[in-house]
Design an enzyme around this catalytic site. Structure first.
Site, mmCIF file in Angstrom:
data_model
loop_
_atom_site.group_PDB
_atom_site.id
_atom_site.type_symbol
_atom_site.label_atom_id
_atom_site.label_comp_id
_atom_site.label_asym_id
_atom_site.label_seq_id
_atom_site.Cartn_x
_atom_site.Cartn_y
_atom_site.Cartn_z
ATOM 1 N N SER A 134 0.851 -1.197 0.000
ATOM 2 C CA SER A 134 0.000 0.000 0.000
ATOM 3 C C SER A 134 0.879 1.237 0.000
ATOM 4 O O SER A 134 2.029 1.203 0.468
ATOM 5 C CB SER A 134 -0.891 -0.003 1.249
ATOM 6 N N TYR A 147 -2.139 -0.784 10.261
ATOM 7 C CA TYR A 147 -2.245 -1.136 8.844
ATOM 8 C C TYR A 147 -1.001 -0.690 8.081
ATOM 9 O O TYR A 147 -0.408 -1.447 7.321
ATOM 10 C CB TYR A 147 -3.494 -0.490 8.242
#
Length: 229
Positions: A134, A147
């Protein structure tokens, strides 16, 4: 928390690969969704799809996966399963759900699936592993700490493995996309930066040979340049 990224990558990436004549193995926890995706890919492309039901938030699934992959020559591995505690920013102590489940899903899955498949790629002297990280992995993201950190692990792990195994004919690439409209992102409105899943997958597959790391699309690469300069 539920693994969400798999839904768009499992369908769109596997669909694109199947269109090139490759047979596909899909692994996820919801059997009905797996079967629906498999049926559509087979009907659309004519390729064969094998499904394996497994919950990547658990740790004790890999012996079963290994057994069901026995005898298959896996030429491409896409590690795409992942979960986001909440789309809304929140402090670490307010993170909903089980922390261990996220670690298993976002980190353990990449390590264990790579371990299962890479040794056979090494013996054949060829293979491709795509790990989906990501854009939040590229620098610390307060209020998305868990995350972001889990995706930073995927990024660092992938780039290190790329150096270790590139001389053996194996490409290991990590993708670090920013916004993509998926179930995990609550189907964000698309624009020049926020891509549909189909758009992102098609563009990202064009960059497989460019190196160890890519955002997967030109618009997201430009965001990185603006962030760091």
């Amino acid at each position: 928390m539920e693994p969400k990224e798999a839904s768009f990558w499992s369908f769109y990436a596997c669909l694109q690969l199947a269109k090139h004549g490759l047979n596909v193995v899909l692994i996820s926890r919801t059997l009905e969704k797996l079967q629906a995706i498999a049926d559509e890919i087979e009907w659309t492309t004519g390729s064969h799809v094998k499904i394996i039901q497994a919950d990547f938030t658990k740790e004790d699934i890999y012996d079963d996966i290994k057994e069901k992959l026995e005898g298959l020559e896996i030429g491409i591995l896409v590690n795409n399963v992942g979960m986001l505690p909440s789309l809304l920013p929140s402090h670490f102590l307010n993170t909903p759900g089980e922390i261990q489940s996220l670690i298993h899903c976002n980190i353990t899955s990449v390590v264990k699936m790579t371990q299962l498949v890479l040794k056979h790629m090494e013996s054949r002297g060829k293979g491709l592993i795509l790990n989906i990280s990501s854009g939040t992995a590229l620098c610390p993201w307060p209020l998305y700490a868990l995350y972001s950190a889990s995706k930073a692990f995927v990024c660092t792990f992938s780039k290190a493995l790329h150096v270790e195994y590139r001389a053996k004919g194996i490409i290991i690439q990590v993708l670090t996309p920013y916004a993509v409209s998926t179930p995990m992102t609550k189907y964000l409105n698309t624009n020049m930066v926020t891509k549909t899943a189909d758009e992102f997958v098609k563009e990202s597959l064009k960059y497989v040979m460019i190196g160890a790391e890519t955002c997967g699309c030109l618009a997201h690469e430009i965001l990185v340049i603006n962030d760091f300069f």
